[in-house]
Design a protein around this motif. Sequence first.
Motif, PDB file in Angstrom:
ATOM      1  N   HIS A  52       3.013  16.078   5.454  1.00  0.00           N
ATOM      2  CA  HIS A  52       2.920  15.394   4.163  1.00  0.00           C
ATOM      3  C   HIS A  52       4.313  14.979   3.687  1.00  0.00           C
ATOM      4  CE1 HIS A  52       1.944  16.023  -0.406  1.00  0.00           C
ATOM      5  NE2 HIS A  52       1.958  14.734  -0.102  1.00  0.00           N
ATOM      6  N   VAL A  53       4.460  13.741   3.285  1.00  0.00           N
ATOM      7  CA  VAL A  53       5.681  13.240   2.656  1.00  0.00           C
ATOM      8  C   VAL A  53       5.287  12.420   1.432  1.00  0.00           C
ATOM      9  CG1 VAL A  53       7.102  13.156   4.761  1.00  0.00           C
ATOM     10  CG2 VAL A  53       5.765  11.145   4.091  1.00  0.00           C
ATOM     11  N   ILE A  54       6.253  12.251   0.551  1.00  0.00           N
ATOM     12  CA  ILE A  54       6.070  11.370  -0.596  1.00  0.00           C
ATOM     13  C   ILE A  54       7.033  10.206  -0.398  1.00  0.00           C
ATOM     14  CG2 ILE A  54       6.164  11.099  -3.091  1.00  0.00           C
ATOM     15  CD1 ILE A  54       5.810  14.560  -1.634  1.00  0.00           C
ATOM     16  N   VAL A  55       6.488   9.050  -0.142  1.00  0.00           N
ATOM     17  CA  VAL A  55       7.284   7.856   0.118  1.00  0.00           C
ATOM     18  C   VAL A  55       7.686   7.244  -1.220  1.00  0.00           C
ATOM     19  CG1 VAL A  55       7.265   5.577   1.219  1.00  0.00           C
ATOM     20  CG2 VAL A  55       6.039   7.494   2.286  1.00  0.00           C
ATOM     21  N   ALA A  56       8.956   6.854  -1.331  1.00  0.00           N
ATOM     22  CA  ALA A  56       9.464   6.228  -2.554  1.00  0.00           C
ATOM     23  C   ALA A  56       8.622   4.990  -2.885  1.00  0.00           C
ATOM     24  CB  ALA A  56      10.927   5.861  -2.390  1.00  0.00           C
ATOM     25  N   PRO A  57       8.389   4.743  -4.191  1.00  0.00           N
ATOM     26  CA  PRO A  57       7.483   3.658  -4.595  1.00  0.00           C
ATOM     27  C   PRO A  57       7.763   2.303  -3.959  1.00  0.00           C
ATOM     28  CG  PRO A  57       8.073   4.988  -6.493  1.00  0.00           C
ATOM     29  CD  PRO A  57       8.911   5.478  -5.342  1.00  0.00           C
ATOM     30  N   ALA A  58       9.005   1.883  -3.912  1.00  0.00           N
ATOM     31  CA  ALA A  58       9.320   0.570  -3.348  1.00  0.00           C
ATOM     32  C   ALA A  58       8.938   0.485  -1.871  1.00  0.00           C
ATOM     33  CB  ALA A  58      10.802   0.258  -3.525  1.00  0.00           C
ATOM     34  N   TRP A  59       9.027   1.594  -1.175  1.00  0.00           N
ATOM     35  CA  TRP A  59       8.677   1.628   0.248  1.00  0.00           C
ATOM     36  C   TRP A  59       7.188   1.829   0.447  1.00  0.00           C
ATOM     37  CZ3 TRP A  59      11.880  -0.214   3.669  1.00  0.00           C
ATOM     38  CH2 TRP A  59      13.237  -0.270   3.352  1.00  0.00           C
ATOM     39  N   ALA A  60       6.565   2.599  -0.417  1.00  0.00           N
ATOM     40  CA  ALA A  60       5.124   2.849  -0.292  1.00  0.00           C
ATOM     41  C   ALA A  60       4.348   1.537  -0.355  1.00  0.00           C
ATOM     42  CB  ALA A  60       4.662   3.818  -1.371  1.00  0.00           C
ATOM     43  N   GLU A  61       4.824   0.613  -1.182  1.00  0.00           N
ATOM     44  CA  GLU A  61       4.167  -0.692  -1.319  1.00  0.00           C
ATOM     45  C   GLU A  61       4.218  -1.501  -0.028  1.00  0.00           C
ATOM     46  OE1 GLU A  61       6.150  -2.592  -4.579  1.00  0.00           O
ATOM     47  OE2 GLU A  61       5.397  -1.126  -6.036  1.00  0.00           O
ATOM     48  N   GLN A  62       5.180  -1.210   0.831  1.00  0.00           N
ATOM     49  CA  GLN A  62       5.343  -1.966   2.072  1.00  0.00           C
ATOM     50  C   GLN A  62       4.510  -1.413   3.228  1.00  0.00           C
ATOM     51  OE1 GLN A  62       9.339  -3.132   3.126  1.00  0.00           O
ATOM     52  NE2 GLN A  62      10.041  -2.654   1.054  1.00  0.00           N
ATOM     53  N   LEU A  63       3.940  -0.237   3.036  1.00  0.00           N
ATOM     54  CA  LEU A  63       3.147   0.386   4.091  1.00  0.00           C
ATOM     55  C   LEU A  63       1.707  -0.111   4.044  1.00  0.00           C
ATOM     56  CD1 LEU A  63       4.354   4.079   3.725  1.00  0.00           C
ATOM     57  CD2 LEU A  63       5.089   2.389   5.423  1.00  0.00           C
ATOM     58  N   LEU A  97      10.981  -1.284   8.105  1.00  0.00           N
ATOM     59  CA  LEU A  97      11.120  -0.012   7.373  1.00  0.00           C
ATOM     60  C   LEU A  97      12.536   0.549   7.457  1.00  0.00           C
ATOM     61  CD1 LEU A  97       7.720   1.697   8.225  1.00  0.00           C
ATOM     62  CD2 LEU A  97       8.361   0.409   6.167  1.00  0.00           C
ATOM     63  N   ASP A  98      13.494  -0.255   7.909  1.00  0.00           N
ATOM     64  CA  ASP A  98      14.889   0.182   7.949  1.00  0.00           C
ATOM     65  C   ASP A  98      15.351   0.496   6.532  1.00  0.00           C
ATOM     66  OD1 ASP A  98      17.405   0.770   8.986  1.00  0.00           O
ATOM     67  OD2 ASP A  98      18.071  -1.318   8.937  1.00  0.00           O
ATOM     68  N   GLY A  99      15.770   1.739   6.308  1.00  0.00           N
ATOM     69  CA  GLY A  99      16.199   2.178   4.981  1.00  0.00           C
ATOM     70  C   GLY A  99      15.130   2.935   4.216  1.00  0.00           C
ATOM     71  N   LEU A 100      13.964   3.136   4.810  1.00  0.00           N
ATOM     72  CA  LEU A 100      12.856   3.844   4.163  1.00  0.00           C
ATOM     73  C   LEU A 100      13.330   5.146   3.518  1.00  0.00           C
ATOM     74  CD1 LEU A 100       9.415   4.034   4.410  1.00  0.00           C
ATOM     75  CD2 LEU A 100      10.207   6.078   5.543  1.00  0.00           C
ATOM     76  N   GLN A 101      12.816   5.418   2.330  1.00  0.00           N
ATOM     77  CA  GLN A 101      13.143   6.639   1.606  1.00  0.00           C
ATOM     78  C   GLN A 101      11.869   7.439   1.370  1.00  0.00           C
ATOM     79  OE1 GLN A 101      15.031   5.358  -1.992  1.00  0.00           O
ATOM     80  NE2 GLN A 101      16.765   4.466  -0.931  1.00  0.00           N
ATOM     81  N   ALA A 102      11.944   8.733   1.697  1.00  0.00           N
ATOM     82  CA  ALA A 102      10.801   9.623   1.494  1.00  0.00           C
ATOM     83  C   ALA A 102      11.326  11.034   1.276  1.00  0.00           C
ATOM     84  CB  ALA A 102       9.864   9.582   2.692  1.00  0.00           C
TER      85      ALA A 102
END
Length: 109
Positions: A52-63, A97-102
């Motif tokens: 389980h991870v929590i993906v940062a909002p700006a990145w979650a939108e890209q998944l 996803l280069d730079g993805l934050q989670a």
Amino acid sequence: MTKIQLHLQDKDGTLHTVQARVGRSLMHAAVDSGLDGMAADCGGSLSCATCHVIVAPAWAEQLPEPAADELAMLEMTAAPLEPGSRLSCQIRLSTALDGLQARMPATQY
């Protein structure tokens, strides 16, 4: 082999920047980097919810949206679900996803 950077916060709050190979899962990138807090007990077979991870909002939108089986398994996580909660075994890394934050939750058990 193309690599990207990921910014992963471990369960203690320490931010780690890691290199990961495109095509791998986020779970494998975290495990390969030895990050504390990524249990990944099932090895990515979508049967344990310990990645389980929590993906940062700006990145979650890209998944892509999680599939029904991921949503069902997310209901079994030890930590409460949050916006951006995903199973990292289901996130396939790409150059987009280069730079993805989670971040990892405080517990996987």
